[in-house]
Write an enzyme that holds these catalytic residues in place. Structure first.
Site, PDB file in Angstrom:
ATOM      1  N   GLY C 145      -4.219   5.071  -8.744  1.00 46.60           N
ATOM      2  CA  GLY C 145      -3.599   4.660  -7.493  1.00 46.60           C
ATOM      3  C   GLY C 145      -4.566   3.810  -6.682  1.00 46.60           C
ATOM      4  O   GLY C 145      -5.786   3.860  -6.867  1.00 46.60           O
ATOM      5  N   CYS C 146      -4.005   3.022  -5.775  1.00 45.92           N
ATOM      6  CA  CYS C 146      -4.849   2.097  -5.012  1.00 45.92           C
ATOM      7  C   CYS C 146      -5.768   2.864  -4.061  1.00 45.92           C
ATOM      8  O   CYS C 146      -6.968   2.584  -3.975  1.00 45.92           O
ATOM      9  CB  CYS C 146      -3.993   1.082  -4.276  1.00 45.92           C
ATOM     10  SG  CYS C 146      -2.633   1.767  -3.317  1.00 45.92           S
ATOM     11  N   TYR C 147      -5.232   3.843  -3.327  1.00 43.12           N
ATOM     12  CA  TYR C 147      -6.103   4.636  -2.449  1.00 43.12           C
ATOM     13  C   TYR C 147      -7.164   5.398  -3.255  1.00 43.12           C
ATOM     14  O   TYR C 147      -8.338   5.386  -2.881  1.00 43.12           O
ATOM     15  CB  TYR C 147      -5.282   5.624  -1.626  1.00 43.12           C
ATOM     16  CG  TYR C 147      -4.419   5.024  -0.545  1.00 43.12           C
ATOM     17  CD1 TYR C 147      -4.965   4.273   0.481  1.00 43.12           C
ATOM     18  CD2 TYR C 147      -3.047   5.251  -0.524  1.00 43.12           C
ATOM     19  CE1 TYR C 147      -4.167   3.747   1.499  1.00 43.12           C
ATOM     20  CE2 TYR C 147      -2.237   4.732   0.494  1.00 43.12           C
ATOM     21  CZ  TYR C 147      -2.798   3.990   1.502  1.00 43.12           C
ATOM     22  OH  TYR C 147      -2.005   3.494   2.499  1.00 43.12           O
ATOM     23  N   THR C 149      -8.512   4.627  -6.008  1.00 43.92           N
ATOM     24  CA  THR C 149      -9.551   3.709  -6.477  1.00 43.92           C
ATOM     25  C   THR C 149     -10.619   3.532  -5.406  1.00 43.92           C
ATOM     26  O   THR C 149     -11.821   3.693  -5.656  1.00 43.92           O
ATOM     27  CB  THR C 149      -8.920   2.345  -6.842  1.00 43.92           C
ATOM     28  OG1 THR C 149      -8.049   2.535  -7.960  1.00 43.92           O
ATOM     29  CG2 THR C 149      -9.981   1.310  -7.186  1.00 43.92           C
ATOM     30  N   SER C 150     -10.189   3.212  -4.190  1.00 41.82           N
ATOM     31  CA  SER C 150     -11.181   2.976  -3.133  1.00 41.82           C
ATOM     32  C   SER C 150     -11.914   4.258  -2.763  1.00 41.82           C
ATOM     33  O   SER C 150     -13.123   4.251  -2.538  1.00 41.82           O
ATOM     34  CB  SER C 150     -10.501   2.373  -1.902  1.00 41.82           C
ATOM     35  OG  SER C 150      -9.554   3.276  -1.364  1.00 41.82           O
TER      36      SER C 150
END
Lengths: 343, 343, 343, 343
Positions: C145-147, C149-150
């Site tokens: 997921g994008c969140y 990842t960060s």
């Protein structure tokens, strides 16, 4: 074989965009990267998005530093490039992103810029009839202004084909804020520009007006008068130009559309959209493409062309690299096969 | 004494703005607040910024609910208001923010809207000659379109004073996205609109064109033809209109400026800015003011007027409340003494 | 030799970004481009920024259409990919940009997604210890997921090095609106999102929470509990994650910084910025880079890491292509040497 | 009877917002409007949105000019207000929008501001227990910082009710750019901030941290430690604060919600939203309201409160006017009954 390229004015938006495009150009080696007050800084501090060049250190913009490159890009404030260019040898390809060598007519130059005319160079808008040929092998190139790029692409087919009246040409453009440069000014603060629009340079006073008229007049074979109004839009990049001209008597919609489609059918970077589809600045964001749609308004007797470019790419750095490719005998699209970035 | 006011279409942007203005109007009591699919909801869910009305519950838009109010605002989709208005008594002041009653000419109506003409009502742009008087005591008011408000304010002084040619009038407007309404459409998503601009309705097809021509022709005493191009800007509110027309022979810059300044000197909401100052949509954000600057371009023989309004305030709800005040015999500025909100 | 790649879900934002990156990947030939309701449309209508693919026609997302490709990207709504993947042969590299195969623990999956667990696949975040190796030669990859990842990039070095307490980990992220997808919803309209920020999924309810905890717990060797709050920012792209955790007793600032710099020193896409420089989402816009800065707050006894990515690139499509490169034995950075686009 | 009010620092954002609110305050007459380098200018040039005050001329910020007013607002750079205030008589109500008189502890002041402590004044956040009473009749008021306003409103009920642990309080805020002021700086240019987010002041270094801790510690009766991270969001106005703290053992969700609802039930400007509704900065844009939603995360053992204000209104000028009303014995909401402006 690759060409060594120096970029001066690398701390500004235009210089940064030149570097962004050159960073992965397959036939280019980036040599000196220069600036004025920022000489000595790492590029990573000034252009943090250019990750692959982050550790390069900016040098001073001097003839010695710029010497010995095959190509030198000048992304300097208007008025500064002529002096630098004069110190570069005739074998160097000098590409001036500033205004200094755009206008052929010294009177027009002096009226709008107030300084002595430095002479004109081949004009880097290859899609206009005759210009591509003039760029081949040239060692000096004047990169068009961002507004004139969009405006001339919008109306050139009509003037070339003799379809448009030379008076009452009206052009209104909305530009992203990067067109105003990177110097800190209160009216360009995010707090001021986000959420609002404003005009400036109203009434024919903007310096890009004579550049548009020069281009149109050459195509039309008679003097063309343009009313040009630039506006500032709350976006970092992009120009949307609405260009409208009166049709000559008897010109119908079909011949108008045919003229535009014929003019750009084989162009790699200029596209007349299918009917029913509108251009959007984000569709060409970061790319070298120009997209346009047009409509004839029979009631008003006018053609209206809406044309979008990225002011920093096709409007400045992309057009400059495209012209460089032509001048160097490289494939015109080399290093510029970039899709737009959306959303 | 205060007037009871009903607002229908309260879940949309125009309806919300009417309520925002009426919430603190000193001579108004807000009665029924109605909607269609959202009937039964708390206003706090649909218009959470209207804190003082958060606990009001939306009712259905029916003649029964709307009956018994002194004033009824209709902020309904185009085409819906005529039917509702027909069911309201002649003693009720009905203010239609939709298009249904703006056009006098049935042919123009049918050409652009494709439905039978419902007749025209007094036109709520009191700054145009003759309109203020027609609004006094009126029981039916057609609120002008947002683009026509900015465009007509921009050029009216020139047509009234006989300074402008009736052909080759070109108007290009940039509008905030709230002008496109609150229904969910992919091309209006934030991801799509932030950071970019696009045109639409090019070529004279936008329905606000005949409304502009109607206003200008009445002032000029001859048919005026307008080329109008609307564009969508990445901001929630505001319209920047660039309006330009050819000057009649012999008209000079001083007489142009005098005509505009004379026309608006005593207007509380329309302002010609001091020379050197440009309008900005944020300066009138949330206020009922229109601000403009103009320049004569002697080279092109044209006047260029740039005019800003908030599309939801002066362009819709504010103009509607201003007209209501006139119709009811209240001071014209009552409830509208609001500064713009900036930055 | 090049690999043939199919992209399903090509009309959405994630699918469009996969295509943008693949369009110029030197070892990829784009095969089938598929969609659901948009099958039959030209890609130029749906993703007008992808100029080089404009004339490709979208096909239906069926096993027959997807068959015969070396690689299939699934950019489908959550819950849809498992069924499609089950119909693809074991020799096909299937890269799932959806959530279906991210979570190892069936209980966590069912708690947050409410459907039967489809099993977990190798996890496409090669910068986390052990993951790169697991991706080599894999035929199934779950894109993070994008969140997550960060967030995981932000805190992984601390958990790996045993510097962080497993409780009171707090993560607050601001995401651009493209993270919410391209379906038309009122609260995602430009008019609603421009100029404002809002939270959602507060209180541990966001589905990316267990994904973060899974990653951290594996690194820490003990269960880690995360309080995660996502917010929506008025920008199309980008995630700024602020991640903070309590330091274990005796951990000092120097060892913290060393742990982060050591972890990412050789990573091509993850960068700890020089001290004094802050990350900015625009610096990684459109690129596959993650950039971070960290600070120890001795008063609060915590480390605070701020990390930026482009949610569509490193957060989705870029990470997916990077993982594909690893799985296929290609150089990890192939096709991803893209500078960020600024301003 | 009305009070005469002087506003110094009128060319900045805070000063402009004070004037916007006072322009229609029914018990206020605006006297001197002062500035430093802009003295002598028309307000219409500097704050063009304040139409009703456009023709007022800015005076110099001197004791003589400020003398003789009932109330003096100081919207000056940090560090400048103490000197000006010292020259104003004890009978004048002096309201300092700067930081100079917020901190009680000289050590904290000197650590974060580096200058001698000027003493503390009654603190203008009337919703915190005890503060409203202290403001009545006061002649000196320190306006809270914008971040501390949102953060303290977010967590105060929990500390007052003894529900929260004093350690591991984490606060992450996103602010609009007007919080950074109106001086021209490159990193605040529209081109730089539009479309992106960035952190700053990470690691406990922001000057608002001790102000938050001062407020929380007073309520909790024990020292509270805050980890605070501010971020810059691409919007002109608004703060979204995510504040989270560990719950004391045995505290359940129902008692948490009850504590917050009890604390703000009778407050005119602070609102706990109904469950299921999220705050949005645009809902309080231009208004003096604070809105919040909260959730207990039993898994993480924490409460998460998201709170929105307009940094210039409730966060600065609105809070200042509210405190003025209290100090002068006027109704607390006078002149502040303003809806938010949306969309």
């Amino acid at each position: 074989m690759t060409f060594t390229v120096a970029v001066s004015g690398a701390s500004g938006y235009a210089g940064g965009e030149v570097l962004r495009l050159l960073a992965h150009h397959p036939e280019v080696t980036i040599g000196a990267i220069t600036a004025h007050s920022n000489a000595g800084s790492r590029l990573g501090e000034l252009q943090p998005h250019l990750r692959s060049l982050a550790d390069r250190v900016l040098e001073d913009t001097t003839p010695e530093v710029l010497a010995g490159h095959d190509v030198v890009f000048l992304a300097l404030p208007h008025g500064a490039s002529a002096a630098v260019a004069a110190q570069l040898g005739p074998e160097t390809l000098v590409i001036d992103a500033g205004a200094d060598h755009r206008l052929v007519d010294p009177t027009a130059w002096e009226k709008f810029y107030g300084t002595p005319h430095a002479g004109s160079w081949p004009y880097g808008l290859p899609e206009l009839p005759g210009h591509r040929e003039a760029l081949v092998g040239s060692k000096r190139i004047a990169v068009p202004g961002c507004y004139p790029t969009s405006a001339q692409l919008a109306l050139a087919p009509g003037f070339s084909a003799g379809l448009l009246e030379p008076r009452d040409v009206v052009i209104v453009s909305a530009s992203g804020t990067s067109g105003a440069g990177k110097s800190a000014k209160t009216h360009l603060l995010g707090s001021e520009v986000m959420g609002g629009m404003s005009p400036y340079g109203v009434g024919g006073s903007h310096r890009h007006t004579p550049e548009m008229e020069q281009g149109f007049s050459a195509l039309a074979g008679e003097p063309v008068q343009v009313s040009f109004t630039p506006t500032l839009a709350p976006m970092p990049r992009g120009i949307l130009t609405t260009a409208t001209a009166r049709l000559k008597p008897g010109v119908d919609a079909a011949s108008v559309r045919a003229a535009w489609e014929d003019a750009y059918r084989d162009e790699p970077f200029v596209h007349v959209l299918p009917e029913g589809q509108w251009p959007h600045t984000k569709h060409v964001q970061g790319s070298n493409h120009a997209e346009m749609q047009l409509a004839v308004d029979p009631h008003a007797g006018r053609v209206i062309v809406t044309c979008v470019i990225d002011n920093l790419t096709k409007g400045t750095a992309g057009g400059a690299v495209q012209s460089m490719n032509i001048a160097l005998g490289l494939p015109e699209t080399l290093g510029l096969e970039i899709e737009g970035m959306a959303p």
